[in-house]
Design a protein around this motif. Structure first.
Motif, PDB file in Angstrom:
ATOM      1  N   LEU A  31       0.824  -1.198   0.000  1.00 24.32           N
ATOM      2  CA  LEU A  31       0.000   0.000   0.000  1.00 24.32           C
ATOM      3  C   LEU A  31       0.862   1.254   0.000  1.00 24.32           C
ATOM      4  O   LEU A  31       2.035   1.228   0.394  1.00 24.32           O
ATOM      5  CB  LEU A  31      -0.908   0.011   1.232  1.00 24.32           C
ATOM      6  CG  LEU A  31      -1.923  -1.130   1.357  1.00 24.32           C
ATOM      7  CD1 LEU A  31      -2.528  -1.143   2.755  1.00 24.32           C
ATOM      8  CD2 LEU A  31      -3.014  -0.986   0.302  1.00 24.32           C
ATOM      9  N   ASP A  32       0.274   2.363  -0.420  1.00 25.88           N
ATOM     10  CA  ASP A  32       0.934   3.656  -0.311  1.00 25.88           C
ATOM     11  C   ASP A  32       1.161   3.948   1.169  1.00 25.88           C
ATOM     12  O   ASP A  32       0.201   3.986   1.949  1.00 25.88           O
ATOM     13  CB  ASP A  32       0.042   4.735  -0.927  1.00 25.88           C
ATOM     14  CG  ASP A  32       0.666   6.119  -0.872  1.00 25.88           C
ATOM     15  OD1 ASP A  32       1.694   6.302  -0.186  1.00 25.88           O
ATOM     16  OD2 ASP A  32       0.101   7.043  -1.493  1.00 25.88           O
ATOM     17  N   PRO A  33       2.407   4.125   1.615  1.00 28.50           N
ATOM     18  CA  PRO A  33       2.673   4.346   3.039  1.00 28.50           C
ATOM     19  C   PRO A  33       1.891   5.506   3.640  1.00 28.50           C
ATOM     20  O   PRO A  33       1.582   5.498   4.838  1.00 28.50           O
ATOM     21  CB  PRO A  33       4.187   4.623   3.072  1.00 28.50           C
ATOM     22  CG  PRO A  33       4.721   3.964   1.843  1.00 28.50           C
ATOM     23  CD  PRO A  33       3.643   4.095   0.816  1.00 28.50           C
ATOM     24  N   GLU A  34       1.551   6.496   2.825  1.00 31.15           N
ATOM     25  CA  GLU A  34       0.805   7.642   3.340  1.00 31.15           C
ATOM     26  C   GLU A  34      -0.628   7.277   3.715  1.00 31.15           C
ATOM     27  O   GLU A  34      -1.280   8.004   4.458  1.00 31.15           O
ATOM     28  CB  GLU A  34       0.809   8.768   2.308  1.00 31.15           C
ATOM     29  CG  GLU A  34       2.196   9.366   2.063  1.00 31.15           C
ATOM     30  CD  GLU A  34       2.139  10.566   1.140  1.00 31.15           C
ATOM     31  OE1 GLU A  34       1.025  10.920   0.689  1.00 31.15           O
ATOM     32  OE2 GLU A  34       3.202  11.157   0.877  1.00 31.15           O
ATOM     33  N   ARG A  35      -1.099   6.151   3.208  1.00 29.33           N
ATOM     34  CA  ARG A  35      -2.460   5.718   3.527  1.00 29.33           C
ATOM     35  C   ARG A  35      -2.509   4.856   4.782  1.00 29.33           C
ATOM     36  O   ARG A  35      -3.594   4.600   5.320  1.00 29.33           O
ATOM     37  CB  ARG A  35      -3.052   4.923   2.355  1.00 29.33           C
ATOM     38  CG  ARG A  35      -3.175   5.692   1.069  1.00 29.33           C
ATOM     39  CD  ARG A  35      -3.747   4.813  -0.034  1.00 29.33           C
ATOM     40  NE  ARG A  35      -5.110   4.366   0.264  1.00 29.33           N
ATOM     41  CZ  ARG A  35      -5.785   3.503  -0.486  1.00 29.33           C
ATOM     42  NH1 ARG A  35      -5.230   2.966  -1.552  1.00 29.33           N
ATOM     43  NH2 ARG A  35      -7.013   3.158  -0.157  1.00 29.33           N
TER      44      ARG A  35
END
Length: 379
Positions: A31-35
């Protein structure tokens, strides 16, 4: 059987560090780490846990809290090598939350630190995680999808009335009526008595314990007549930590998942066996602490208090479940007879075992559709 070399000094030092601190091992995902929001979270009895939210940018989505089994972790719902449950929930319009309760392999408590019983998970970990998620999501629906011991302890929380008014619960493997094979039950009792003075947990990663260790006979026993040459697979698939049960249908796992079984499942503590043994003998989820007033909120027997369950429940299980056998069908039949007013349904997944209902390479097609259909009818 394949034996591997003893780990290096650096590897042993790293292992000691993991076992003696409460730091969470990092999640592995694509996943996108920011999510991915890692939330500092402690139970009210002071035990550090793990809680993760996968953000979507949509504040209207129903939330789904995922509960892993004992010695597993939130990693089981995030497999980067296949289409996993979090992927499916995100695509279908849900906001996933993942709890690493105190039995998680991302935490050290199965090996070191404060010991616990399943009462602690039912009284502290699950209700307090549900309460926190509800504070964050407001009046949005909250569902729970629970696996194995995560599901078993959830049933105790539900029978205690500690997690009321959930939008729906999906229970995989076992819920209110645990049932083990006679061989597994016997081995669990005998092993617990014979080994408790020598070891307090059974590891799964032979590379970390090495050839010349007190655990070698356990790995040798697990390898007897095993088809797969990998020691971790032998002690899990062929032996389930020495109990003689099987945790998954071998051919259902992708090669990449099979190769990281030691990361997905951790050591099994032997000191939990007395509580698990009491539960199995009762064919119900029973409280361990009978005299400690802190646990009075939990019913002595969850099945006897099942009328307090106010949530629709879907019981699912693989047709080849080699650990809990037909516990879920038994639960459905017992509740239909004793508590016919409850909204409880049962689905059996052909060709699947226990863990592969989530870890299997085809689970997104064969298993997750049952979950999405149940959630969709109640969102």
């Amino acid at each position: 059987m394949i034996f591997r070399t003893t780990p290096s000094r650096a590897a042993r030092s790293a292992l000691r560090k993991v076992r003696t601190t409460a730091a969470l091992r990092p999640l592995r995902h694509r996943l996108d780490p920011e999510r991915v929001e890692e939330i500092p979270f402690c139970a009210s009895d002071g035990v550090r846990l793990g809680l993760t939210r996968v953000g979507t940018g949509d504040p209207t989505r129903p939330a789904v809290l995922l509960l892993h089994g004992h010695t597993a972790s939130a990693d089981m719902f995030l497999l980067p090598e296949t289409r996993n449950l979090v992927d499916v929930l995100l695509d279908d319009g849900y906001e996933p939350w993942l709890l690493d309760w105190r039995g998680s392999s991302r935490l050290p408590y199965n090996e070191t630190g404060r010991r616990y019983t399943y009462d602690d998970v039912a009284l502290y970990d699950i209700p307090e995680a549900v309460s926190y998620v509800r504070e964050r999501i407001g009046d949005r629906p909250l569902f729970v999808v629970a696996h194995c011991i995560g599901s078993l302890t959830l049933s105790l929380s539900m029978a205690a009335g500690l997690v009321p008014s959930l939008a729906g619960v999906v229970s995989q493997g076992v819920f209110l009526t645990p049932k083990l094979a006679g061989r597994t039950s016997l081995r669990m009792s005998v092993a617990g008595e014979l080994l408790k003075t020598r070891i307090d947990h059974i590891p799964v990663d032979f590379r970390k314990v090495g050839l010349w260790s007190k655990y070698t006979p356990l790995f040798a026993l697990a390898s007897h007549k095993a088809i797969c040459p990998d020691p971790t697979c032998q002690i899990l698939h062929h032996s389930a930590w020495g109990t003689g049960a099987s945790l998954f249908v071998h051919e259902n796992l992708a090669e990449a998942t099979h190769d990281r079984l030691a990361d997905l499942l951790g050591p099994a503590p032997l000191w939990i066996l007395p509580h698990l043994r009491r539960i199995e003998l009762a064919r119900s989820v029973v409280r361990w602490h009978d005299t400690d007033h802190r646990y009075r909120a939990l019913p002595p027997n969850a099945l006897d208090a099942a009328d307090r369950i106010d949530t629709p429940v879907l019981l699912i299980s693989g047709s080849e479940n080699g650990l809990w056998l037909d516990s879920q069908k038994l639960c459905h039949d017992v509740l239909a007879h004793r508590q016919p007013q409850l909204d409880v349904s049962y689905s059996e997944i052909p060709g699947y075992g226990h863990l592969d209902t989530f870890l299997g390479r085809g689970a997104a097609v064969d298993v997750f559709g049952h979950i999405l259909e149940f959630l969709g009818d109640r969102r």
